[in-house]
Design a protein around this motif. Structure first.
Motif, PDB file in Angstrom:
ATOM      1  N   ARG A  93       0.836  -1.204   0.000  1.00  0.00           N
ATOM      2  CA  ARG A  93       0.000   0.000   0.000  1.00  0.00           C
ATOM      3  C   ARG A  93       0.870   1.253   0.000  1.00  0.00           C
ATOM      4  N   ASN A  94       1.905   1.267   0.825  1.00  0.00           N
ATOM      5  CA  ASN A  94       2.787   2.431   0.872  1.00  0.00           C
ATOM      6  C   ASN A  94       3.558   2.623  -0.434  1.00  0.00           C
ATOM      7  N   THR A  95       3.931   1.523  -1.071  1.00  0.00           N
ATOM      8  CA  THR A  95       4.624   1.612  -2.363  1.00  0.00           C
ATOM      9  C   THR A  95       3.725   2.239  -3.417  1.00  0.00           C
ATOM     10  N   ILE A  96       2.462   1.835  -3.444  1.00  0.00           N
ATOM     11  CA  ILE A  96       1.499   2.403  -4.402  1.00  0.00           C
ATOM     12  C   ILE A  96       1.317   3.896  -4.131  1.00  0.00           C
ATOM     13  N   ILE A  97       1.210   4.273  -2.872  1.00  0.00           N
ATOM     14  CA  ILE A  97       1.043   5.687  -2.525  1.00  0.00           C
ATOM     15  C   ILE A  97       2.247   6.489  -2.993  1.00  0.00           C
ATOM     16  N   VAL A  98       3.435   5.976  -2.770  1.00  0.00           N
ATOM     17  CA  VAL A  98       4.655   6.682  -3.192  1.00  0.00           C
ATOM     18  C   VAL A  98       4.683   6.830  -4.708  1.00  0.00           C
ATOM     19  N   LEU A  99       4.335   5.796  -5.437  1.00  0.00           N
ATOM     20  CA  LEU A  99       4.335   5.878  -6.902  1.00  0.00           C
ATOM     21  C   LEU A  99       3.326   6.906  -7.402  1.00  0.00           C
ATOM     22  N   ILE A 100       2.154   6.961  -6.782  1.00  0.00           N
ATOM     23  CA  ILE A 100       1.135   7.932  -7.192  1.00  0.00           C
ATOM     24  C   ILE A 100       1.621   9.354  -6.924  1.00  0.00           C
ATOM     25  N   VAL A 101       2.215   9.578  -5.762  1.00  0.00           N
ATOM     26  CA  VAL A 101       2.717  10.917  -5.435  1.00  0.00           C
ATOM     27  C   VAL A 101       3.842  11.316  -6.391  1.00  0.00           C
ATOM     28  N   VAL A 102       4.723  10.403  -6.708  1.00  0.00           N
ATOM     29  CA  VAL A 102       5.815  10.698  -7.648  1.00  0.00           C
ATOM     30  C   VAL A 102       5.241  11.049  -9.020  1.00  0.00           C
ATOM     31  N   PHE A 103       4.215  10.339  -9.468  1.00  0.00           N
ATOM     32  CA  PHE A 103       3.581  10.611 -10.761  1.00  0.00           C
ATOM     33  C   PHE A 103       2.939  12.004 -10.767  1.00  0.00           C
ATOM     34  N   ILE A 104       2.231  12.346  -9.683  1.00  0.00           N
ATOM     35  CA  ILE A 104       1.566  13.655  -9.614  1.00  0.00           C
ATOM     36  C   ILE A 104       2.596  14.781  -9.586  1.00  0.00           C
ATOM     37  N   VAL A 105       3.638  14.623  -8.804  1.00  0.00           N
ATOM     38  CA  VAL A 105       4.690  15.659  -8.753  1.00  0.00           C
ATOM     39  C   VAL A 105       5.383  15.765 -10.103  1.00  0.00           C
ATOM     40  N   GLY A 106       5.597  14.640 -10.769  1.00  0.00           N
ATOM     41  CA  GLY A 106       6.197  14.670 -12.102  1.00  0.00           C
ATOM     42  C   GLY A 106       5.333  15.429 -13.093  1.00  0.00           C
ATOM     43  N   LEU A 107       4.027  15.213 -13.040  1.00  0.00           N
ATOM     44  CA  LEU A 107       3.115  15.959 -13.916  1.00  0.00           C
ATOM     45  C   LEU A 107       3.155  17.455 -13.607  1.00  0.00           C
ATOM     46  N   ALA A 108       3.190  17.801 -12.329  1.00  0.00           N
ATOM     47  CA  ALA A 108       3.242  19.218 -11.948  1.00  0.00           C
ATOM     48  C   ALA A 108       4.522  19.867 -12.469  1.00  0.00           C
ATOM     49  N   ILE A 109       5.634  19.196 -12.315  1.00  0.00           N
ATOM     50  CA  ILE A 109       6.912  19.742 -12.804  1.00  0.00           C
ATOM     51  C   ILE A 109       6.892  19.851 -14.325  1.00  0.00           C
ATOM     52  N   PHE A 110       6.324  18.856 -15.002  1.00  0.00           N
ATOM     53  CA  PHE A 110       6.215  18.902 -16.461  1.00  0.00           C
ATOM     54  C   PHE A 110       5.368  20.090 -16.898  1.00  0.00           C
ATOM     55  N   ALA A 111       4.242  20.320 -16.189  1.00  0.00           N
ATOM     56  CA  ALA A 111       3.358  21.430 -16.556  1.00  0.00           C
ATOM     57  C   ALA A 111       4.056  22.770 -16.364  1.00  0.00           C
ATOM     58  N   VAL A 112       4.733  22.951 -15.252  1.00  0.00           N
ATOM     59  CA  VAL A 112       5.440  24.206 -15.001  1.00  0.00           C
ATOM     60  C   VAL A 112       6.544  24.402 -16.033  1.00  0.00           C
ATOM     61  N   ASP A 113       7.266  23.356 -16.355  1.00  0.00           N
ATOM     62  CA  ASP A 113       8.336  23.446 -17.346  1.00  0.00           C
ATOM     63  C   ASP A 113       7.781  23.822 -18.718  1.00  0.00           C
ATOM     64  N   THR A 114       6.672  23.205 -19.086  1.00  0.00           N
ATOM     65  CA  THR A 114       6.065  23.500 -20.383  1.00  0.00           C
ATOM     66  C   THR A 114       5.605  24.948 -20.457  1.00  0.00           C
ATOM     67  N   VAL A 115       4.948  25.431 -19.396  1.00  0.00           N
ATOM     68  CA  VAL A 115       4.470  26.814 -19.382  1.00  0.00           C
ATOM     69  C   VAL A 115       5.654  27.781 -19.470  1.00  0.00           C
ATOM     70  N   LEU A 116       6.700  27.528 -18.717  1.00  0.00           N
ATOM     71  CA  LEU A 116       7.861  28.415 -18.767  1.00  0.00           C
ATOM     72  C   LEU A 116       8.552  28.370 -20.129  1.00  0.00           C
ATOM     73  N   THR A 117       8.611  27.188 -20.728  1.00  0.00           N
ATOM     74  CA  THR A 117       9.227  27.069 -22.054  1.00  0.00           C
ATOM     75  C   THR A 117       8.432  27.843 -23.095  1.00  0.00           C
ATOM     76  N   LYS A 118       7.120  27.686 -23.063  1.00  0.00           N
ATOM     77  CA  LYS A 118       6.263  28.422 -24.012  1.00  0.00           C
ATOM     78  C   LYS A 118       6.357  29.926 -23.766  1.00  0.00           C
TER      79      LYS A 118
END
Length: 130
Positions: free
Chosen positions: A56-81
């Motif tokens: 259960r904790n492994t799944i939670i960690v993977l989900i949080v890593v995925f969400i943070v990765g998406l947030a960083i990708f979105a910020v990077d994309t906005v700044l690049t544009k």
């Protein structure tokens, strides 16, 4: 009597007994064995998590890593544009200034200015002649 005991105690404190220096020679294998014995005893005290909790904790960690990765990708994309937009805007300003400089260097513009200067120079001379 109490005073005599205090005096003796003070004398003992003043002159500490010198002990002969002992060389500390310990067997290194004994210290290694004692280390591993203490590690084993501490390992028995550990409360291990159940496999279900670990999963259960492994799944939670993977989900949080995925969400943070998406947030960083979105910020990077906005700044690049945004930086790309700023570069395009700066390039368009540079093109506009280049076009206006080319218009200023046009020979017809120089002719108009030269004619106006010549007329202004001749006008006072004509007024003085009259």
């Amino acid at each position: 009597m109490a005073e005599e005991k205090k005096a003796e105690v003070k004398e003992e404190k003043k002159t500490p007994a010198k002990k002969p220096a002992k060389k500390n020679k310990t067997n290194p294998f004994k210290s290694i064995v004692s280390f591993f014995k203490s590690v084993k005893s501490e390992g028995k005290k550990v409360v291990w998590a159940k496999p279900k909790d670990v999963f259960r904790n492994t799944i939670i960690v993977l989900i949080v890593v995925f969400i943070v990765g998406l947030a960083i990708f979105a910020v990077d994309t906005v700044l690049t544009k945004g930086m790309g937009g700023i570069k395009d805007y700066a390039a368009s300003l540079k093109e506009e200034t280049t076009v206006s400089e080319e218009a200023d260097t046009d020979s017809s513009a120089y002719d108009v200015v030269e004619d106006a200067v010549e007329e202004a120079a001749e006008a006072p001379a004509e007024d003085a002649a009259e």
